[in-house]
Each structure stands twice: as C-alpha cells, then as structure tokens.
Design an enzyme around this catalytic site. Sequence first.
Site, PDB file in Angstrom:
ATOM      1  N   HIS A  72      40.576  76.959  72.175  1.00  0.00           N
ATOM      2  CA  HIS A  72      41.335  78.007  72.834  1.00  0.00           C
ATOM      3  C   HIS A  72      40.506  79.278  72.998  1.00  0.00           C
ATOM      4  CE1 HIS A  72      45.577  76.228  71.803  1.00  0.00           C
ATOM      5  NE2 HIS A  72      44.773  75.375  72.432  1.00  0.00           N
ATOM      6  N   GLU A  74      41.228  82.346  72.317  1.00  0.00           N
ATOM      7  CA  GLU A  74      41.268  83.211  71.135  1.00  0.00           C
ATOM      8  C   GLU A  74      40.307  82.720  70.058  1.00  0.00           C
ATOM      9  OE1 GLU A  74      45.607  82.727  72.595  1.00  0.00           O
ATOM     10  OE2 GLU A  74      43.708  81.628  72.645  1.00  0.00           O
ATOM     11  N   CYS A  98      48.998  80.929  70.475  1.00  0.00           N
ATOM     12  CA  CYS A  98      49.757  79.854  69.842  1.00  0.00           C
ATOM     13  C   CYS A  98      49.721  80.071  68.329  1.00  0.00           C
ATOM     14  CB  CYS A  98      49.158  78.496  70.195  1.00  0.00           C
ATOM     15  SG  CYS A  98      47.503  78.220  69.513  1.00  0.00           S
ATOM     16  N   CYS A 101      46.086  79.642  66.755  1.00  0.00           N
ATOM     17  CA  CYS A 101      45.209  80.789  66.961  1.00  0.00           C
ATOM     18  C   CYS A 101      45.717  82.008  66.197  1.00  0.00           C
ATOM     19  CB  CYS A 101      45.087  81.106  68.449  1.00  0.00           C
ATOM     20  SG  CYS A 101      44.141  79.863  69.374  1.00  0.00           S
TER      21      CYS A 101
END
Length: 202
Positions: A72, A74, A98, A101
């Site tokens: 991801h 992040e 999410c 993260c």
Amino acid sequence: MSRSKAWWDTFFLDMASHISNASLDPSTKCGAVIVDDQKRIVSMGYNGFPKGVEDSPERLANRPIKYSMIVHAETNSLLFAQRPLTGCILYTVPFMTCSRCAALAIQCGIKRCVAPTDKHERWQAEFDLAKQMYQEAGVALDIVEYAHDLARYTRNETAPSNDEGVGKNHSVGGRILQSSHVCALRLLEVCKGIGRCLSLRR
C-alpha cells in the site's frame, strides 16, 4: 503572511494525488505523503508491487493475487522514510488508511492522519476498524474537505465529462488521465511547491 492549516492540508493532499499517478494498479491509485512538524516532506509512496517483483497486467487484473502481493501507498511511504517518524503527519489519497496501514502508522509514531474521505463501500469495515485503532492510540484522524475526483483514482467509476474538456477522462495503458487545463495548471503549482519544499531541506 502565514498560511492556514487548511491550506497546508490541501497542498499535501494535492501532492499525494500527484504521487498516486505513478501507481500501475488499474483499479485504484493511491498516494501518500509524510510531513514533519516543520511542514517538511519526509517521505512519499504509492501502491504497487515490491521492488523487483513483476507487475504484469495479468497479476494486476487478478484481484486476489494483487491483494496478496501489493504494498500500500502508506506502507511504502513509511518504509521509504528510513528515519524516525514520531510526531509526523500522514496524508493519503483517495481515502483514509486501511487497518493494516493504520497499525504501521501507529507503530511508527505518526501523530495525525489526513484524508479526503473515510467512506468507501468495499473498504468500509477496514476504515471503521482503522478509526477505532487511531482513537485508542491517540492518533488524530482528520477527514477534510478536498475537491478530489474519486473516479480519477478508481477505474470502475467514471467521471462526468462536458463539451469543454474539463473533467474528461482518457484511458492510456489502463490508466485514467484527465485532460483538463485546470488540472494541468494545478499540477504545475504542486510541482513548484515540491521544488520549494525540497530546496528548504538542503
């Protein structure tokens, strides 16, 4: 003249938006920017496969495989920083982090997360869990008003177009691109801002 908190939030969300364009994900392009307490850029990232792993169209089009392999935005920004992040701010586009993260952001010492929305049908359960985690860990989550276009990031949703070309989308190699002159001018302003911020670090 001092700039407002809202101005800086928009500026760094614009930057995360620009960074997201580097993602090859045909479904959702995400961007993240980490800033320290002096408003200096610490790190940035976008969603994609790990370094050296083939990001073939077949893998990217297979949702279960993609979800198992992708890093991801992040997470990429947290890893790329390679420095302590205690007290930093995490900006994400097109939506909030999410839960996975969020856990990493909390562990790294992020004190505030900023995003344009905490609503998305597919990820709502993840967002709700992440919000609960932030609250328990004492991390501020700010959902701010931001004139972003979710259809620019998610291929399955189409943005309205008009005869003047503003807001029209074109698919090039599976990527959604806007042909708006307004968007181009705004991007130019963001790039100039990036240059100014980076020059401050020298």
